[in-house]
Design an enzyme around this catalytic site. Structure first.
Site, PDB file in Angstrom:
ATOM      1  N   ASN A 146      51.737 115.768 -15.622  1.00 19.57           N
ATOM      2  CA  ASN A 146      51.711 116.699 -16.741  1.00 19.57           C
ATOM      3  C   ASN A 146      50.801 117.888 -16.457  1.00 19.57           C
ATOM      4  O   ASN A 146      51.274 118.971 -16.118  1.00 19.57           O
ATOM      5  CB  ASN A 146      51.274 115.953 -18.002  1.00 19.57           C
ATOM      6  CG  ASN A 146      51.532 116.736 -19.264  1.00 19.57           C
ATOM      7  OD1 ASN A 146      51.669 117.944 -19.221  1.00 19.57           O
ATOM      8  ND2 ASN A 146      51.602 116.049 -20.384  1.00 19.57           N
ATOM      9  N   ASP A 147      49.503 117.676 -16.541  1.00 20.17           N
ATOM     10  CA  ASP A 147      48.581 118.806 -16.399  1.00 20.17           C
ATOM     11  C   ASP A 147      48.703 119.509 -15.047  1.00 20.17           C
ATOM     12  O   ASP A 147      48.512 120.708 -14.955  1.00 20.17           O
ATOM     13  CB  ASP A 147      47.138 118.328 -16.597  1.00 20.17           C
ATOM     14  CG  ASP A 147      46.913 117.820 -18.014  1.00 20.17           C
ATOM     15  OD1 ASP A 147      47.548 118.383 -18.933  1.00 20.17           O
ATOM     16  OD2 ASP A 147      46.133 116.882 -18.193  1.00 20.17           O
ATOM     17  N   VAL A 148      49.043 118.747 -14.003  1.00 23.13           N
ATOM     18  CA  VAL A 148      49.085 119.336 -12.662  1.00 23.13           C
ATOM     19  C   VAL A 148      50.287 120.245 -12.448  1.00 23.13           C
ATOM     20  O   VAL A 148      50.410 120.870 -11.401  1.00 23.13           O
ATOM     21  CB  VAL A 148      49.062 118.246 -11.561  1.00 23.13           C
ATOM     22  CG1 VAL A 148      47.763 117.472 -11.618  1.00 23.13           C
ATOM     23  CG2 VAL A 148      50.248 117.327 -11.652  1.00 23.13           C
ATOM     24  N   SER A 207      44.591 115.859 -20.553  1.00 19.26           N
ATOM     25  CA  SER A 207      43.622 116.855 -20.984  1.00 19.26           C
ATOM     26  C   SER A 207      43.837 117.229 -22.444  1.00 19.26           C
ATOM     27  O   SER A 207      43.036 117.911 -23.040  1.00 19.26           O
ATOM     28  CB  SER A 207      43.755 118.109 -20.127  1.00 19.26           C
ATOM     29  OG  SER A 207      45.010 118.700 -20.371  1.00 19.26           O
TER      30      SER A 207
END
Lengths: 101, 458
Positions: B384-386, B425
Site C-alpha cells: 500500500n504505502d510503498v 501509515s
C-alpha cells in the site's frame, strides 16, 4: 584471576575502533535482499553475551547475584540459540531457491 | 602451569570464535555463501561456550547448565515453530534477550560492590543501561508486531517524561560510579532504564518497527561490547562492536529507504492519525479475478509488487504458481520489491525465496522503477504505502519524499486487497483512485488461487 593480557586504555580503544570498522565494512556492500537475514545473523552473533553471563554466574556468590546470573545465562542462551535457528531457517531458503535453477 | 595452559586454551578459542564471527558475517553478506556463514558463526559460538566452562574460579555449574538448557530449548522450539511471516518479531524477542543478558552481567558486577575503577565502572553502568533499554524496548516491539495493536500509546509530555527518565538514570549512574554501587541505587538504576525502554518504544508506530528493532540490535551489540571490556573478554568485545557498527549502519540504510531520519522515527508520532494531506478524489473501481487473469495472460510484461498483505495471507506459494503459469505463456514477469515492503527490509525476498522464486527475477526498487512505463500490468498484492504516488506529489503528506515503486506509471494497475481501509501509515492511497486502477478485493491467497484458475481455463 590473572589475565595474560590486560585490555584497557588505548588498546581497548584500538580494538573498538577496528572492530567497528569491520562491522561497517561488512554491511556496506550488502544487497537489500539480505538485510533481514543479516540483521538476524548479527543478532545471533551478539548472543556471545552468553559467555559473559556464564562467567558472571560462575563468580556469583550471594543468592541475589546467583538469581540475576541465572536469568542472564537463560536470556543469553535464548539469544544465541534462537538467533541461530531463525537465521539458519531464513538462509536455508536461499539455498533451495538457488538449487532449483 | 596447568592454569596457564587453561587460560591459553580459553584465549585461543575466544580468538578463533571472533575470527569465525567476522568471516561468518562476511559470508552472510552474499546470497551464495550466506548459508555457510551462519554455520561458521555457529561453530564459533559453540566453541566459545564450551571453553567457558573451563574458566578458572567458577562455581554454580549446575545452575549454569539448567539455565542454558532452559533458555536454549525454549528458543530452539519457538524458533523452529514460528512462521516465516513472524520472523521480525522473533528477531526482536531474541535481541531483547541478549540485551537483558548484558544488563544482567552489569547487574551482577554492580551488585557485587567490587571497585571497578572509573573506566570500567562507567563501561559497566553504560552497558547495563543500554542493555536494559534494549531489553524492555525490544519486548515492546515484539508485542507490537505480534499484533497487540493497542500498545501504541501517546500522551502529552511524553518526551518530557523520557527526558526526565534519561536524566535521572544518568544521575543515579554517576552516583553508582562515584560511590561504588550500593544495592538500592543499582536497583533504582535498572528500574529507570527498563521503564525508559518501554516509554521510548510505545509511541512509535508499527510501520517504523523494523528501524527500531535494528537500532536495538545495534544497542545490544554495544552493551555486549561494554560488558566485554568489564569482563576482559575479547570475544565479547569484538563480536559486540562488530554488531554495534553493522547494526548502526543497517539502521541508517533502513531509515534512508523510508526517507525518515532516525531522530524522526524515535521522537515523532507517525502512523496513528489520518494524515491531513490533500483530499483524494475519484472512486475505487472493482474488478473480478477472471478479468484480471485474462489481462495478465495476454500481457507482454507484468510486474508483481508484493507487500505485507501477501505475507499475512501466506500467498507467496500461490503467487509463484501463478507466475510460473504466466512464464509458460511467454509473459515477461518480474517481482518489484520495495526496500521496506513488509515489516523489515528483505522480508519479501525471504518469503519469495521460501516459495522457490529464483532471485534473478526479483528486483529492487531502483533497478525496476524505470520499467513500469513499459509494463502492461502492475499487480499489487497487499502492498500500500510503498506504491502511494502522494509520496511524489503531495508535500503535505507525511510520507512525502519516501522513494516509492512507480506502479502508477503502468498501463493497468490491479490491487489485491482485503478491504477498503488505508495502509499501515493510515494514509489514503491515491493510486487506488486512478483511472487505470482496478481493485480486486479478497484474501491474497484465495485471490491468487482464483487467478491461477482463470489463467488455466484460458
Amino acid at each position: 584471576m590473572e589475565q595474560i593480557m590486560q585490555i584497557d586504555g588505548f588498546i581497548a580503544l584500538y580494538i573498538f575502533m577496528l572492530a567497528g570498522f569491520v562491522g561497517h565494512e561488512i554491511i556496506g556492500k550488502v544487497p537489500a535482499i539480505l538485510h533481514t537475514p543479516l540483521m538476524s545473523g548479527s543478532n545471533f552473533i551478539h548472543g556471545i553475551v552468553l559467555v559473559g553471563a556464564m562467567v558472571a554466574l560462575g563468580r556469583a556468590s550471594t543468592p541475589l547475584e546467583q538469581i540475576i546470573g541465572f536469568i542472564g545465562v537463560f536470556l543469553g542462551a535464548g539469544n544465541a540459540v534462537g538467533g541461530y535457528v531463525v537465521t539458519e531457517r531464513m538462509l536455508e531458503m536461499f539455498k533451495s531457491s538457488k538449487g532449483e535453477k | 602451569m596447568n592454569m596457564l595452559n587453561m587460560t591459553l586454551i580459553i584465549d585461543l578459542s575466544y580468538f578463533l570464535a571472533a575470527v569465525l564471527f567476522i568471516f561468518g558475517l562476511k559470508r552472510m553478506s552474499s546470497p551464495v555463501t550466506a548459508r555457510g556463514g551462519i554455520v561458521w558463526a555457529g561453530v564459533g559460538m559453540g566453541l566459545a561456550t564450551i571453553v567457558t566452562f573451563l574458566f578458572p574460579g567458577m562455581t554454580n555449574y549446575l545452575l549454569m547448565v539448567i539455565a542454558i538448557g532452559l533458555g536454549g530449548v525454549i528458543a530452539w522450539v519457538s524458533g523452529k515453530k514460528v512462521a516465516m511471516t513472524d520472523m521480525p518479531q522473533m528477531i526482536a524477542l531474541y535481541n531483547g534477550m541478549g540485551g537483558g543478558a548484558a544488563a544482567a552481567i552489569a547487574a551482577v558486577e554492580l551488585f557485587s560492590g567490587k571497585d571497578h575503577g572509573l573506566t570500567f565502572g562507567i563501561l559497566a553502568v553504560l552497558g547495563g543501561f543500554i542493555g536494559a533499554v534494549s531489553f524492555s524496548g525490544s519486548l515492546v516491539a515484539f508485542a507490537k508486531l505480534q499484533g497487540f495493536k493497542n500498545t501504541t500509546l501517546r500522551f502529552k509530555g511524553q518526551q518530557m517524561l523520557n527526558l526526565a527518565l534519561l536524566l535521572s538514570s544518568l544521575v543515579v549512574a554517576v552516583m553508582i560510579i562515584t560511590q561504588h554501587s550500593s544495592g538500592n541505587l543499582v536497583s533504582i538504576f535498572f528500574m529507570l532504564s527498563l521503564v525508559l525502554g518501554v516509554t521510548m518504544t510505545v509511541p512509535i508506530g508499527g510501520a517504523d518497527m523494523p528501524v527500531v528493532i535494528s537500532l536495538y540490535n545495534a544497542f545490544t551489540g554495544l552493551a555486549v561490547a561494554f560488558e566485554g571490556f568489564v569482563q576482559q573478554n575479547p570475544a565479547m568485545i569484538i563480536a559486540g562492536t562488530v554488531v554495534g557498527a553493522a547494526g548502526s549502519l543497517l539502521t541508517q540504510l533502513m531509515a534512508k529507504a523510508m526517507n525518515r531520519s532516525l531522530a524522526h522515527v524515535l521522537f515523532s508520532g507517525f502512523g496513528e492519525t489520518i494524515a491531513e494531506g490533500q483530499e483524494v478524489t475519484g472512486s475505487m473501481k472493482p474488478i473480478d479475478a477472471t478479468d484480471v487473469g485474462v489481462m495478465m495472460a495476454f500481457a507482454n510484461k507484468v510486474l508483481i509488487i508484493p507487500g505485507y498483505g501477501m505475507a499475512v495471507a501466506q500467498a507467496q506459494h500461490k503467487v509463484w504458481e501463478l507466475t510460473q503459469l504466466l512464464i509458460e505463456r511467454g509473459v515477461d514477469i518480474k517481482f518489484a520489491i520495495h526496500p521496506v515492503a513488509g515489516r523489515m527490509p528483505g522480508h519479501m525476498n525471504v518469503l519469495l525465496a521460501e516459495a522457490g522464486v529464483p532471485y534473478d527475477i526479483i528486483y529492487d526498487e531502483n533497478e525496476i522503477n524505470s520499467e513500469f512505463e513499459s509494463a502492461d500490468v502492475a499487480l499489487i498484492i497487499g502492498a500500500n504505502d510503498v506504491v502511494n504516488p502522494v509520496a511524489r506529489t503531495d508535500p503535505s503528506s507525511p510520507i512525502y519524499g519516501m522513494p516509492i515503486l512507480n506502479a502508477d506509471y503502468a498501463k493497468n494497475v490491479v490491487v489485491v486487497k482485503r478491504g477498503q481501509g488505508a495502509g499501515f501509515s493510515g494514509i489514503e492511497n491515491a493510486l487506488f483512485f486512478l483511472d487505470q486502477t482496478r481493485m480486486l478485493y479478497g484474501d491474497g491467497q484465495e485471490v491468487a488461487g482464483e487467478l491461477i484458475q482463470a489463467v488455466k481455463s484460458l
